[in-house]
Scaffold this motif. Sequence first.
Motif, short mmCIF file in Angstrom:
data_model
loop_
_atom_site.label_atom_id
_atom_site.label_comp_id
_atom_site.label_asym_id
_atom_site.label_seq_id
_atom_site.Cartn_x
_atom_site.Cartn_y
_atom_site.Cartn_z
N GLN A 194 27.07 2.88 37.97
CA GLN A 194 25.97 2.72 37.01
C GLN A 194 25.41 1.30 37.07
O GLN A 194 24.19 1.11 36.96
CB GLN A 194 26.47 3.05 35.60
N ALA A 195 26.28 0.32 37.26
CA ALA A 195 25.82 -1.07 37.37
C ALA A 195 24.96 -1.26 38.61
O ALA A 195 23.88 -1.88 38.55
CB ALA A 195 27.02 -2.02 37.41
N LEU A 196 25.40 -0.72 39.74
CA LEU A 196 24.64 -0.85 40.98
C LEU A 196 23.32 -0.08 40.89
O LEU A 196 22.29 -0.54 41.40
CB LEU A 196 25.47 -0.35 42.16
N SER A 197 23.35 1.07 40.24
CA SER A 197 22.12 1.83 40.03
C SER A 197 21.12 1.02 39.21
O SER A 197 19.92 0.99 39.51
CB SER A 197 22.44 3.15 39.32
N TYR A 198 21.62 0.35 38.19
CA TYR A 198 20.77 -0.51 37.36
C TYR A 198 20.15 -1.63 38.20
O TYR A 198 18.95 -1.90 38.11
CB TYR A 198 21.61 -1.10 36.23
N LEU A 199 20.95 -2.27 39.03
CA LEU A 199 20.45 -3.36 39.86
C LEU A 199 19.38 -2.87 40.84
O LEU A 199 18.39 -3.55 41.09
CB LEU A 199 21.60 -4.00 40.64
N HIS A 200 19.58 -1.67 41.38
CA HIS A 200 18.65 -1.14 42.36
C HIS A 200 17.33 -0.69 41.75
O HIS A 200 16.26 -0.89 42.35
CB HIS A 200 19.28 0.06 43.08
N SER A 201 17.39 -0.09 40.57
CA SER A 201 16.18 0.59 40.09
C SER A 201 15.74 0.27 38.67
O SER A 201 14.65 0.68 38.26
CB SER A 201 16.37 2.12 40.20
N GLU A 202 16.54 -0.45 37.90
CA GLU A 202 16.17 -0.68 36.51
C GLU A 202 16.00 -2.15 36.15
O GLU A 202 15.41 -2.47 35.11
CB GLU A 202 17.20 -0.05 35.57
N ALA A 203 16.51 -3.05 36.99
CA ALA A 203 16.33 -4.49 36.72
C ALA A 203 14.86 -4.86 36.92
O ALA A 203 14.09 -4.10 37.52
CB ALA A 203 17.23 -5.31 37.64
N SER A 204 14.47 -6.03 36.43
CA SER A 204 13.07 -6.45 36.51
C SER A 204 12.59 -6.56 37.95
O SER A 204 11.41 -6.39 38.24
CB SER A 204 12.88 -7.80 35.80
N ILE A 205 13.50 -6.83 38.87
CA ILE A 205 13.20 -6.80 40.30
C ILE A 205 14.43 -6.20 40.98
O ILE A 205 15.56 -6.47 40.59
CB ILE A 205 12.88 -8.20 40.85
N SER A 206 14.20 -5.33 41.97
CA SER A 206 15.31 -4.65 42.62
C SER A 206 16.24 -5.64 43.30
O SER A 206 15.80 -6.55 44.00
CB SER A 206 14.75 -3.65 43.64
N ILE A 207 17.53 -5.46 43.08
CA ILE A 207 18.54 -6.36 43.63
C ILE A 207 19.52 -5.56 44.49
O ILE A 207 20.12 -4.60 44.02
CB ILE A 207 19.33 -7.07 42.51
#
Length: 406
Positions: free
Chosen positions: A181-194
């Motif tokens: 879930q954390a990696l999913s957030y970083l990929h698609s929900e953070a202000s810029i994809s990480i």
Amino acid sequence: MNAGAGTGVVILFVVSTSMYLIYQKRKLVKLREKYFKQNGGSILLRELSVKEKSSHIIEIFTEEQLKKATNNFDESLIVGKGGFGIVFKGYLSDNRIVAIKKSKIVDKSLNEQFANEVIVLSQINHRNVVKLLGCCLEIEVPLLVYEFVNNGTLFDYIHNERNVNGETWKKRVRIATEAAQALSYLHSEASISIIHRDVKTTNILLDDNYTAKVSDFGASKFVPLDQTELATMMQGTFGYLDPEYMLTSQLTEKSDVYSFGVVLLELLTGEKPLSFARLEEKRTLANHFLSCFKEDRLFDVLQVGIMNEENKKEIMEAVILAAKCLRLNGEERPSMKEVAMELQTIRQMEKHPWINRDQSFDEESQYLLHKALPSTIYECGEKNNHQYTGYDSIKDRVLIALDNGR
């Protein structure tokens, strides 16, 4: 006369020493100002002034504060080492316990990006991502200050656990779900994809409640909105590295998915991602897993004690998911969002009584694995064109894709 001359010499010495100390102090101040500006301090201050009403504002620490917090970076306070830096446990003056990351590498070409990356990381607000509290910019290599997570790494938890049973699996699948879930957030929900770029069990920390916290963004890349992949120098940890990325140098979100597939295997097997105790062709855990599958010894690779009649189907679903994450073609792998959703579904299985000792279960699971595995990743650098052989009969029977990984 002699006494007067002696006094004059003393006065001259004192004055000279004072002037030298003042000069050195001014030189140090100017050097700190240079590093602060060089590391993007002006950009950071400007952004902080705009976000001063934000619920989470990162702090700018001085070098003295962090030296004091770590007893001048005492080696006894080192809590982690990696390819990108050393992490110290620190005690701030307000009694907060923090983790202070000191990078090993000075890459001046990245200095201008540092402040922007700190700003983005400071905006990440997810319970399963280690929170960035602040930074120190007035030295040549900037320091990052994170919340301290005090229960070690997932790697330590897996490989030091002695009593493995069905309850172990429940805890492990929960941790896997949280990390996904954390990696999913970083990929698609953070202000810029990480893209994390170094997903592994040593970079997943655990708190007192064994809640997963993804950490260490030293290798991470920020993906511009108009791009889906980045051409980069290869970085990561062997055993977890996506071989497609190794061959093409094209970094995508699916590179993280491959690495997470290895993490899943580690949770299922209790084995390390790289072991020189295994035969050469089985040294990576992904290859070892594939070999056991080809030899009809799939259940042999699972950690002894982890599977029972109640969780058998959950574990097989997790094995199938890991296989899909390890596919050769990155486009055929599921997204991290899909991985997180599948793991959440697996966690819910124990609540449904109809998931039990079905006679057709083994045949059904083998069929699904045959569909998931034909395009599974090989170990980069292996002989015979880097590929496994022996899949012809499987390829003749089933399609490569499994509903696009869902």
